[in-house]
Every structure is written in C-alpha cells, then in structure tokens.
Design a protein around this motif. Sequence first.
Motif, PDB file in Angstrom:
ATOM      1  N   TYR A 109       0.829  -1.206   0.000  1.00  0.00           N
ATOM      2  CA  TYR A 109       0.000   0.000   0.000  1.00  0.00           C
ATOM      3  C   TYR A 109       0.867   1.261   0.000  1.00  0.00           C
ATOM      4  CZ  TYR A 109      -3.277   3.555   1.629  1.00  0.00           C
ATOM      5  OH  TYR A 109      -4.025   4.693   1.748  1.00  0.00           O
ATOM      6  N   CYS A 110       1.911   1.286   0.834  1.00  0.00           N
ATOM      7  CA  CYS A 110       2.780   2.462   0.906  1.00  0.00           C
ATOM      8  C   CYS A 110       3.476   2.712  -0.422  1.00  0.00           C
ATOM      9  CB  CYS A 110       3.813   2.275   2.017  1.00  0.00           C
ATOM     10  SG  CYS A 110       3.146   2.350   3.690  1.00  0.00           S
ATOM     11  N   ASN A 111       3.999   1.655  -1.035  1.00  0.00           N
ATOM     12  CA  ASN A 111       4.700   1.827  -2.314  1.00  0.00           C
ATOM     13  C   ASN A 111       3.756   2.292  -3.413  1.00  0.00           C
ATOM     14  OD1 ASN A 111       7.240   1.107  -1.342  1.00  0.00           O
ATOM     15  ND2 ASN A 111       6.891  -1.065  -1.673  1.00  0.00           N
ATOM     16  N   MET A 112       2.522   1.779  -3.405  1.00  0.00           N
ATOM     17  CA  MET A 112       1.551   2.214  -4.407  1.00  0.00           C
ATOM     18  C   MET A 112       1.190   3.679  -4.220  1.00  0.00           C
ATOM     19  SD  MET A 112      -1.039  -1.032  -4.780  1.00  0.00           S
ATOM     20  CE  MET A 112      -2.104  -0.056  -5.843  1.00  0.00           C
ATOM     21  N   GLN A 113       0.970   4.089  -2.961  1.00  0.00           N
ATOM     22  CA  GLN A 113       0.630   5.479  -2.694  1.00  0.00           C
ATOM     23  C   GLN A 113       1.761   6.419  -3.068  1.00  0.00           C
ATOM     24  OE1 GLN A 113      -2.312   6.861  -1.694  1.00  0.00           O
ATOM     25  NE2 GLN A 113      -3.155   4.813  -1.994  1.00  0.00           N
ATOM     26  N   ILE A 114       2.992   5.989  -2.781  1.00  0.00           N
ATOM     27  CA  ILE A 114       4.146   6.818  -3.149  1.00  0.00           C
ATOM     28  C   ILE A 114       4.257   6.929  -4.660  1.00  0.00           C
ATOM     29  CG2 ILE A 114       6.667   6.905  -3.097  1.00  0.00           C
ATOM     30  CD1 ILE A 114       6.500   5.585  -0.315  1.00  0.00           C
ATOM     31  N   PHE A 115       4.072   5.825  -5.353  1.00  0.00           N
ATOM     32  CA  PHE A 115       4.167   5.815  -6.817  1.00  0.00           C
ATOM     33  C   PHE A 115       3.088   6.710  -7.449  1.00  0.00           C
ATOM     34  CE2 PHE A 115       2.818   3.966 -10.899  1.00  0.00           C
ATOM     35  CZ  PHE A 115       4.005   4.065 -11.616  1.00  0.00           C
ATOM     36  N   LEU A 116       1.862   6.676  -6.870  1.00  0.00           N
ATOM     37  CA  LEU A 116       0.759   7.435  -7.450  1.00  0.00           C
ATOM     38  C   LEU A 116       0.760   8.904  -7.043  1.00  0.00           C
ATOM     39  CD1 LEU A 116      -2.126   4.812  -6.951  1.00  0.00           C
ATOM     40  CD2 LEU A 116      -0.918   5.352  -9.084  1.00  0.00           C
ATOM     41  N   SER A 117       1.276   9.180  -5.839  1.00  0.00           N
ATOM     42  CA  SER A 117       1.102  10.525  -5.273  1.00  0.00           C
ATOM     43  C   SER A 117       2.342  11.397  -5.359  1.00  0.00           C
ATOM     44  CB  SER A 117       0.671  10.419  -3.804  1.00  0.00           C
ATOM     45  OG  SER A 117      -0.491   9.631  -3.669  1.00  0.00           O
ATOM     46  N   LEU A 118       3.509  10.792  -5.365  1.00  0.00           N
ATOM     47  CA  LEU A 118       4.734  11.590  -5.238  1.00  0.00           C
ATOM     48  C   LEU A 118       4.879  12.582  -6.392  1.00  0.00           C
ATOM     49  CD1 LEU A 118       7.153  12.015  -3.430  1.00  0.00           C
ATOM     50  CD2 LEU A 118       8.404  10.326  -4.783  1.00  0.00           C
ATOM     51  N   GLY A 119       4.643  12.132  -7.618  1.00  0.00           N
ATOM     52  CA  GLY A 119       4.763  13.033  -8.766  1.00  0.00           C
ATOM     53  C   GLY A 119       3.782  14.184  -8.695  1.00  0.00           C
ATOM     54  N   GLN A 120       2.532  13.897  -8.295  1.00  0.00           N
ATOM     55  CA  GLN A 120       1.521  14.955  -8.181  1.00  0.00           C
ATOM     56  C   GLN A 120       1.875  15.960  -7.099  1.00  0.00           C
ATOM     57  OE1 GLN A 120      -2.216  13.003  -7.553  1.00  0.00           O
ATOM     58  NE2 GLN A 120      -2.148  11.879  -9.500  1.00  0.00           N
ATOM     59  N   LEU A 121       2.419  15.453  -5.975  1.00  0.00           N
ATOM     60  CA  LEU A 121       2.757  16.354  -4.873  1.00  0.00           C
ATOM     61  C   LEU A 121       3.903  17.290  -5.233  1.00  0.00           C
ATOM     62  CD1 LEU A 121       2.514  13.825  -1.890  1.00  0.00           C
ATOM     63  CD2 LEU A 121       0.913  15.653  -2.435  1.00  0.00           C
ATOM     64  N   LEU A 122       4.801  16.829  -6.094  1.00  0.00           N
ATOM     65  CA  LEU A 122       5.969  17.641  -6.442  1.00  0.00           C
ATOM     66  C   LEU A 122       5.729  18.538  -7.654  1.00  0.00           C
ATOM     67  CD1 LEU A 122       8.789  14.981  -5.952  1.00  0.00           C
ATOM     68  CD2 LEU A 122       8.108  16.793  -4.377  1.00  0.00           C
ATOM     69  N   GLU A 123       4.609  18.356  -8.332  1.00  0.00           N
ATOM     70  CA  GLU A 123       4.339  19.116  -9.552  1.00  0.00           C
ATOM     71  C   GLU A 123       4.180  20.609  -9.276  1.00  0.00           C
ATOM     72  OE1 GLU A 123       1.020  17.584 -11.640  1.00  0.00           O
ATOM     73  OE2 GLU A 123       2.152  15.992 -12.621  1.00  0.00           O
TER      74      GLU A 123
END
Length: 525
Positions: free
Chosen positions: A336-350
């Motif tokens: 779950y953590c890896n999926m959330q990081i994969f899905l969210s990290l790019g959006q959060l840094l945009e």
Amino acid sequence: MAEASRWHQGGTPKHKLKYRREVEIRTTLQELLVYFIFLINLCILTFGMVNPHMYYLNKVMSSLFLDTSVPGDERTNFKSVRSITDFWKFMEGPLLEGLYWDSWYNNKRPYNLKNSSRIYYENILLGVPRVRQLKVRNNTCKVYSSFQSVMSECYDKYTFKNEDLSDFGLKRDTEWKYSTSNSNSPWHWGFIGVYGNGGYIFTLSKSKYKTKDKFIDLRLNSWITRGTRVIFIDFSLYNANVNLFCIIRLVAEFPATGGILTSWQFYSVKLLRYVSYYDYFIASCEITFCIFLIVFTTQEVKKVKEFKSAYFKSIWNWIELLLLVLCFMAICFNIYCNMQIFLSLGQLLENTEKYSDFYSLAYWHIYYNNIIAITIFFAWIKNMFLAIINDTYSEVKADYSIGRRPDFELGKMIKESYKNALEKLKLKKDQKDKDKEKKRSRDLVEQARREGFDENEIQSAEQMKKWKERLEKKYYSTETEDDYQPVTQQEFRELFLYAVELEKELHHVSLKLNRMMRKFSALQN
C-alpha cells in the motif's frame, strides 16, 4: 502381552533405529537452520529501513522549530506557548525565521534557490506550509442560570457534533471559510480530542514578507477566537544528501479550560526506497521474506488439517498464527505504501505553490515499521522457545532426545535448559519432592506388608506403577532416559491399550487394599 514383551526387548531393530536417529537429527537441524535464516532476513528488513540520519534530521528540525526562542523573550518558544499572545509571537518569530532561508550567512546566495527555501541550506521545503484551524459552535454547552447574566456564551470541547462549519470574521478568503478536506490523512489524536481533516485553512506564501503580513492581518482581525480548539501547522522537507523526507506537524490545542497545549510530530522516512545497491539488496530480502511466508503458511495449513480442532488448544500455535497474520499485514502495508508513493509523489511535487500532503504517506510508513517491529518481537519469542515448548517442533524435539548419541551435546544442552526453566517456573518437582514421594511409596509398601498383603500383589502393583510412569514420561514429557527405545504409532496404540489393562489391575488391587483397611479399622474399634 506379547506386544508388550517385544517392546521391553528392544522395539525397533538396531540398524533401522540408527538410520532413524540420523535422519531425525539432520531434519531437526535443517528446520532450525531454515528458521534462523528467516530471522536473519527479518532483522535485515527491520534495521535496513532505518539509519542514524533519521535521528539527526529529527533532532536538528525539532531544535529549530521547538527550542528557538522568540527574539527578546528567551523563555518563549513553541514548547512553552501557553496563551494566544505567545502563539502569535511564535508564528511571527521562530516559525517565520525557520521556514524561510533565502540567503547564506554572509547575505549572499550560494546557489540558485529556484523559488524554494533551503532550511539549514540542505533541506528543500516541499510546496508551501499549511495552517489549519478547527472550531466549535457557540451554545454547545449550557451556562448555569445564576451565571447567565455574567457569561452568555458557552463553547464546549471539540467533537464532530460540536464542530463549527459556518463562515466567520472577514468571510472573504479560505482562512475565514470552512473547507472540507479530500486528504487521505488519518484523524489526528491529540491530548484532549480527535480531530478531522477539514477546517479553516490557508497556505503560506513563498515570500517571507508576504507571509509575515498574513500573520499580522490574521492577528489583528482575531482569527483565533474563543471557539478555536486546535491549530495545525504542516509542512514537509526533503534532504537529497541522505535521501530522506521529514514530515513535520506542530499542534496547538485550545482546551475549553483555557490556555494552550502544544505537541508535535517529526517523521523522517525514506519514501524513495530503491535508489542505491543496498536498497536493491533490501528488495531481494523482501522477496525472500515472501517466499518464507508462503512456506510457513503451507506448513501451518497442513498442521491444521492433520490435528483439526486440537491444533487450536495450544497457545504456541496461536502465536504461530499471530506471527503469520503480522507478516501478511506487513506485506500489505508495504504494498500500500509503495503504491501510494508511486501514485502521489509526482503529483505532490508538480505544483510548488500548493501544500504537499506527505503526512499520510509518512503515517502509513511509520505504521509499517511498527508492524515489522512487532513481527520480529514475536519471531524471536518463537525462536527462544523453539526447542522447548513450541508445539510445531514438539515431535521432533521428543525424537531428538530419544535418538541422540552420547557424543551429541546439543540435545543435552536443550534438555538441561528445559529442566532449569521448569524448575524456575515451579513446573517441575525438585529433588526434595522426589525424595518425599519415594519415602511415601516405601511407607505404603511397608504398611501393606504389615496388613497381610501377598508379596506378589505388592510387587505387581509396584511394577504397574513403574510401567505407567514410564509410559507417561515417554509420551508426555521430554525427560527420557538414554536406554528408552522409540516406537512407531502402531506400537504406541498397542502400548496404550496395554496400559489400560494394567490400570484395571491396579484399580483391582486398590479395591482390595481399601477392603483390608476397612477390616483393619473395624478390628481396632
């Protein structure tokens, strides 16, 4: 009786017994070795996810935002905030200075900041910080009639039922209007309440001076009211030197009693996990962990099918199941953590102009670490008692004691450790109790002789008692003498039937003894 005599004469043939002993010892050592490798792998996973940089990053950040005093007032910092005045001093002083580092110590810019703040010159401020307030409505409690002329307003403690959702103050920007949150962050457990994710929210500017003007405007227009119950200050940092994210939350709770209670959370986590060669080694350990889990689960399923309801009567089997459940939970949290990081990290840094909500990612990552820690605790508990009381290895352990060679010291060490543990736990009789029991047995024999019992009956009763004790010791205890011979399951069933017959004879002798005792008592009277 013929079967019993065959048992006393030796049981299993010598060459088969020797082969069986070697197989049992080899099998047991293999299973212990496999479990030991599993423990090593689990330890690597547990301690491979943390490093000393996490501690030092938390330390320097907590020192900056918690211990830095207000200019001109050495006694006031975030830890010592107790009033609304102290809170605004902290917001306009230590917080503002701590968040905005736009120049080197000599007032020069050593590198291109690219419109971002570098806290301590090494930690990039991700997005912009966010400030969030939760309030309660007026008249959520009742003022006693005698005091209504003095105080007409009443603000109860924070609950979701009492939460104020209406606009207030200037009613023009987001900080004056209630906003629902679409964040995945969990509720916050404070000192005096559990708080949701909505509230009156505003984000800080990239400019230090605009942010200061914002704080002054909010202070002058009474953004903090009597209904205020909590204020959250959230922001996140990234240190590329050590590949760590630091997620920070400063909390100021305003209880209904008045005053302010401050708390804080500093989470240094490694969200970008697979970067170096060591990270890929940890990934291989994670795959190995999954393979071990599949093997152990298969073993436990086979045991449940074999023993059925009897399997659940042992507490150590329950610990086995708990360990498996914790392992599966750890894997689920990791995925779950890896999926959330994969899905969210790019959006959060945009978008660097918005608040980057890394709090939920850090929260679940910390929970994953906690589950792994609990898992390794129970895994070592199982390891310590593996050769003593764990039902998973009880059969192997008993055969180990039966079939060991005189020069094989491991079985002797396990046996001695078990004896010492039982004596300390008062689960085994000491030598004094054994001596008392022998003396009592001799006294009963002498009394039977004085009362006229036949010598053959006395010897028969003693022999049956020895057989019974020997049978119980062989199959219900690990204390087995070196000259005892192992038997097959079929032989055990035959021995059990033979023991039942001996029990009947012993019962018959006991009845005769009782009749003699009654006659003896009658003669005395």
